[in-house]
Write an enzyme that holds these catalytic residues in place. Structure first.
Site, PDB file in Angstrom:
ATOM      1  N   CYS A 319      30.865  42.729  45.733  1.00 56.99           N
ATOM      2  CA  CYS A 319      32.434  43.019  45.625  1.00 56.99           C
ATOM      3  C   CYS A 319      32.674  43.991  46.765  1.00 56.99           C
ATOM      4  O   CYS A 319      32.213  45.238  46.842  1.00 56.99           O
ATOM      5  CB  CYS A 319      32.563  43.669  44.420  1.00 56.99           C
ATOM      6  N   ARG A 418      42.172  33.952  41.234  1.00 54.92           N
ATOM      7  CA  ARG A 418      41.561  35.465  40.675  1.00 54.92           C
ATOM      8  C   ARG A 418      42.343  36.444  41.321  1.00 54.92           C
ATOM      9  O   ARG A 418      42.413  37.598  40.619  1.00 54.92           O
ATOM     10  CB  ARG A 418      40.065  35.512  40.908  1.00 54.92           C
TER      11      ARG A 418
END
Length: 498
Positions: A319, A418
């Site tokens: 991430c 998302r």
């Protein structure tokens, strides 16, 4: 004026557990890792519990049906990824629910008029070597016989040979009658040395199969996470875009619990999604929300109806949300604050909302830290992506084998839902990377080592349950030099020492 937090944002690596008295009952075999999955009232038990505090991340490169089966067999839970069509996600859920059961409804059926070619094609499609031969080729009409791999030889039999010519007919089968218990069915299987036992009604209609392998599997995996019908428990990821269409199909397919997959759960889109599910199903369908990193985010999701809350923004190994957007919080700090909010909420309302720590796990002991800080279970992606059961390719990189691993925020995932803020239909920038992780073999083999470490660490902390660990654990901040001191130092390491 903007609000400033006075304390630093800290990670798990900045803490160490301080040992408590190790009692004589603090041995690994006594450690109970069962933990609640969804909210419950004081004095009651959670209607859904995990046998180990592990769930797999809602990611294309992690959580498919094969990993869900392997993890449920060990006592944990997978959330099948939602960045795929509704039909594809539903099929994965069905595969998990079909894989293991006491009484299995047959999904591999043909008629006596079918051919060997049909048998081979059906076996390839379903993966099942036992095929029920029924009057009309469905799973609930008169049983005519069975076909297994012992009934034909591909090298000698012609493909257009009819099933009626090589099947084992009903007259030669040992069967169980409707109303038989699972224990009685297994006794028949063992007594007659069978691989399976068809269960039929008084009219000879096929009802179920009971398989020997299911009994063996259960004995070898005592912590299996099973539903009331002895099928594996499985979760499903959902997004905030097509939930009105996706959720009913997932529920119909047998998903035991849902979780909204979002990089930032403190949003009205997620609040609407959770509220819709709780209202539509009157609370019977369980759904988790997230991700959040503070008290306000936790309270927002709980007030929307979330059954558990997921913590963590920007801490995953793939991430880059913090780099790209500058939002997030150190995982340890986030878990500590949200756990305090959860405990306050429990004192005020008598409702306990489980917490899931998602991200920031580098070493196995970080899992114990997350639990000690108040998380009830952890969600991991990189950890599970390394195993045979994850859906990605194993490739050779240099002299080592690796597996592909990419974030849901990467262009490869094509999962704009998302990260969408209600105005787009594509990713304008990436919040995840495309990478590799070292290949590690079978999930079960690796998980056993991790669980051994967790239990040993808990014993050193004087705790034999997660609840006791949360109540009695002591932690200390560490300096950069003490981190160096904690590893091998001032020695010359031999090759392959680690």
């Amino acid at each position: 004026m903007a609000y400033y937090y006075e304390d630093a944002s800290r990670t798990f690596s900045e803490y160490l557990l301080v040992p408590n008295l190790t009692r004589t009952d603090c041995v690994p075999s006594n450690v109970n890792l069962k933990t609640p999955l969804v909210k419950f009232k004081r004095g009651e038990k959670s209607p859904l519990q995990l046998n180990i505090p592990f769930v797999s991340a809602i990611m294309q490169s992690v959580s498919n049906d094969s990993l869900a089966i392997a993890l449920a067999r060990c006592g944990g839970l997978s959330f099948i990824y939602c960045s795929q069509s509704i039909e594809e996600e539903v099929e994965m859920i069905k595969k998990v629910k079909r894989f293991k059961a006491g009484f299995v409804v047959s999904d591999a059926n043909l008629t006596p008029e079918h051919t060997l070619k049909d048998v081979i094609q059906l076996k390839k499609k379903t993966g099942h070597s036992t095929i029920a031969i029924t009057e009309d080729g469905t799973s609930s009409t008169r049983l005519m016989g069975l076909v297994t791999t012992r009934d034909y030889r591909i090298s000698r039999d012609v493909l257009d040979k009819k099933v009626s010519e090589f099947m084992t007919p009903l007259s030669k089968l040992i069967v169980g009658q409707e109303g038989i218990s699972l224990s009685e069915a297994n006794d028949i299987i063992w007594e007659h040395k069978l691989n399976n036992l068809p269960i039929i009604d008084k009219n000879q209609n096929l009802l179920y199969f009971v398989f020997r392998k299911d009994y063996d599997d259960h004995k070898e995996n005592p912590y299996e996470l099973l539903d009331s019908e002895k099928r594996f428990v499985v979760g499903a990821g959902i997004n905030t875009r097509d939930y009105e269409e996706r959720v009913p199909e997932l529920v119909k397919a047998g998903a035991d619990i849902l979780c909204v997959d979002s990089s930032d759960g403190f949003s009205e889109w997620q609040g609407r999604t959770i509220s819709y599910i709780k209202n539509k199903y009157q609370g019977s369908v369980k759904v988790g929300g997230g991700n959040v990193v503070d008290r306000e985010g936790f309270m927002y999701l709980v007030n929307s109806g979330a059954d558990f809350v997921k913590i963590g923004i920007g801490g995953g190994s793939i991430c880059i949300t913090r780099e790209q957007k500058g939002i997030g919080r150190g995982q340890a700090t986030a878990v500590i604050e949200v756990a305090k909010a959860r405990d306050d909420y429990y004192k005020e309302t008598g409702i306990y909302v489980p917490l899931c720590s998602d991200g920031g796990i580098v070493h196995d002991y970080h899992i114990v830290l997350a639990l000690a800080m108040g998380a009830d279970f952890v969600m991991m992606g990189r950890y599970f992506a390394r195993f045979d059961e994850s859906p990605t390719k194993k490739v050779k990189l240099g002299n080592n084998y690796v597996k592909e691993y990419w974030g849901e925020g990467s262009n490869r995932a094509r999962n704009w839902e998302r990260y969408d803020l209600g105005e787009g239909d594509k990713l304008h920038f990436e919040e995840g990377v495309d990478s590799y992780v070292p290949y590690a073999g079978r999930l079960q083999d690796n998980l056993e080592g991790t669980l051994s470490k967790i239990k040993s660490t808990m014993c050193s902390c004087g705790a034999i349950s997660i609840e006791e660990l949360q109540r009695t654990a002591r932690m200390s901040l560490v300096s950069s030099t003490s981190i160096i001191e904690g590893g091998a130092h001032d020695v010359i390491l031999k090759e392959n020492n680690y």
